[in-house]
Scaffold this motif. Structure first.
Motif, PDB file in Angstrom:
ATOM      1  N   ILE A 129      36.164  27.793  43.756  1.00 14.84           N
ATOM      2  CA  ILE A 129      37.382  28.518  44.122  1.00 14.84           C
ATOM      3  C   ILE A 129      37.531  29.764  43.252  1.00 14.84           C
ATOM      4  O   ILE A 129      37.895  30.830  43.745  1.00 14.84           O
ATOM      5  CB  ILE A 129      38.614  27.592  44.047  1.00 14.84           C
ATOM      6  N   LYS A 130      37.207  29.651  41.955  1.00 13.48           N
ATOM      7  CA  LYS A 130      37.227  30.821  41.078  1.00 13.48           C
ATOM      8  C   LYS A 130      36.264  31.892  41.602  1.00 13.48           C
ATOM      9  O   LYS A 130      36.589  33.083  41.605  1.00 13.48           O
ATOM     10  CB  LYS A 130      36.836  30.441  39.653  1.00 13.48           C
ATOM     11  N   LYS A 131      35.096  31.458  42.029  1.00 12.75           N
ATOM     12  CA  LYS A 131      34.097  32.385  42.572  1.00 12.75           C
ATOM     13  C   LYS A 131      34.642  33.101  43.809  1.00 12.75           C
ATOM     14  O   LYS A 131      34.498  34.318  43.952  1.00 12.75           O
ATOM     15  CB  LYS A 131      32.823  31.606  42.913  1.00 12.75           C
ATOM     16  N   GLU A 132      35.315  32.365  44.684  1.00 14.08           N
ATOM     17  CA  GLU A 132      35.926  32.964  45.885  1.00 14.08           C
ATOM     18  C   GLU A 132      37.022  33.954  45.509  1.00 14.08           C
ATOM     19  O   GLU A 132      37.125  35.039  46.085  1.00 14.08           O
ATOM     20  CB  GLU A 132      36.515  31.876  46.785  1.00 14.08           C
ATOM     21  N   MET A 133      37.865  33.565  44.552  1.00 14.94           N
ATOM     22  CA  MET A 133      38.966  34.435  44.128  1.00 14.94           C
ATOM     23  C   MET A 133      38.425  35.727  43.513  1.00 14.94           C
ATOM     24  O   MET A 133      38.901  36.821  43.850  1.00 14.94           O
ATOM     25  CB  MET A 133      39.867  33.710  43.127  1.00 14.94           C
ATOM     26  N   ILE A 134      37.458  35.604  42.631  1.00 20.01           N
ATOM     27  CA  ILE A 134      36.885  36.782  41.978  1.00 20.01           C
ATOM     28  C   ILE A 134      36.180  37.664  42.996  1.00 20.01           C
ATOM     29  O   ILE A 134      36.319  38.885  42.981  1.00 20.01           O
ATOM     30  CB  ILE A 134      35.948  36.362  40.824  1.00 20.01           C
ATOM     31  N   GLY A 135      35.449  37.036  43.926  1.00 20.15           N
ATOM     32  CA  GLY A 135      34.765  37.802  44.975  1.00 20.15           C
ATOM     33  C   GLY A 135      35.732  38.585  45.845  1.00 20.15           C
ATOM     34  O   GLY A 135      35.490  39.762  46.151  1.00 20.15           O
ATOM     35  N   SER A 136      36.828  37.958  46.238  1.00 21.88           N
ATOM     36  CA  SER A 136      37.797  38.665  47.088  1.00 21.88           C
ATOM     37  C   SER A 136      38.505  39.768  46.308  1.00 21.88           C
ATOM     38  O   SER A 136      38.797  40.830  46.855  1.00 21.88           O
ATOM     39  CB  SER A 136      38.808  37.694  47.700  1.00 21.88           C
ATOM     40  N   LEU A 137      38.749  39.530  45.026  1.00 18.17           N
ATOM     41  CA  LEU A 137      39.386  40.549  44.195  1.00 18.17           C
ATOM     42  C   LEU A 137      38.461  41.749  43.977  1.00 18.17           C
ATOM     43  O   LEU A 137      38.891  42.901  44.082  1.00 18.17           O
ATOM     44  CB  LEU A 137      39.806  39.938  42.853  1.00 18.17           C
ATOM     45  N   ILE A 138      37.200  41.489  43.709  1.00 20.18           N
ATOM     46  CA  ILE A 138      36.224  42.576  43.551  1.00 20.18           C
ATOM     47  C   ILE A 138      36.103  43.358  44.848  1.00 20.18           C
ATOM     48  O   ILE A 138      36.078  44.592  44.853  1.00 20.18           O
ATOM     49  CB  ILE A 138      34.861  42.028  43.079  1.00 20.18           C
ATOM     50  N   SER A 139      36.034  42.639  45.956  1.00 19.59           N
ATOM     51  CA  SER A 139      35.954  43.289  47.266  1.00 19.59           C
ATOM     52  C   SER A 139      37.154  44.206  47.488  1.00 19.59           C
ATOM     53  O   SER A 139      37.007  45.347  47.944  1.00 19.59           O
ATOM     54  CB  SER A 139      35.879  42.220  48.358  1.00 19.59           C
TER      55      SER A 139
END
Length: 165
Positions: A129-139
């Motif tokens: 979930i952290k990976k998803e959150m960070i990915g969406s934030l970077i995007s």
């Protein structure tokens, strides 16, 4: 050839946006919908967690699950609509793209937080979930400013109205 004509078109960094528009809904369908399918199709699981008085009953879990399914379905449909707007070079594309990106940034931690009330493995501390959150934030940090300041986006999709001059 003036600068607007030179920049007009689905080229450059917009090609990466296009790839993301194709991959994002496929990824949602591939990763999320099988979990829904197994939940509803595995005999007894649905009743076990949604029937008041059952040993595994989780109050409000059905509401959470239906809300999550609805949002993910709307997100897949939004990506399909974004693809249409992208290829028709609609002036609506940049604004709706930004809305969808921000909706994802907000939904992922909200969904994890709400899910943590039902299952401790669905928390913001979960590495996936952290990976998803960070990915969406970077995007969002990359593509939102690009949609706002890019001359190519402005030339291709127009600004503030229809680009069908």
């Amino acid at each position: 050839m003036n600068e607007k004509d030179r920049l007009n078109g689905l080229k450059g960094w917009l090609l990466l946006v296009m790839v993301g528009l194709f991959i994002s809904p496929l990824r949602i369908i591939y990763e999320v919908f099988p979990a829904y399918y197994s939940f509803f199709m595995t005999e007894g699981v649905f009743e076990y967690v949604t029937t008041p008085g059952a040993e595994g009953y989780l109050p409000y879990f059905l509401t959470f699950l239906v809300s999550e399914m609805l949002f993910n379905t709307l997100l897949v449909l939004a990506y399909a609509y974004l693809l249409y707007l992208f290829f028709t070079k609609s002036y609506l594309f940049p604004q709706l793209f930004i809305v969808v990106i921000f909706a994802s940034v907000i939904f992922i931690p909200l969904d994890a937080w709400l899910g943590s009330f039902f299952d401790s493995s669905i928390s913001i501390d979960n590495p996936e979930i952290k990976k998803e959150m960070i990915g969406s934030l970077i995007s969002a940090c990359i593509w939102v400013p690009y949609m706002v300041v890019s001359k190519r986006v402005r030339a291709t999709f127009g600004v503030g109205g229809s680009n069908k001059d």
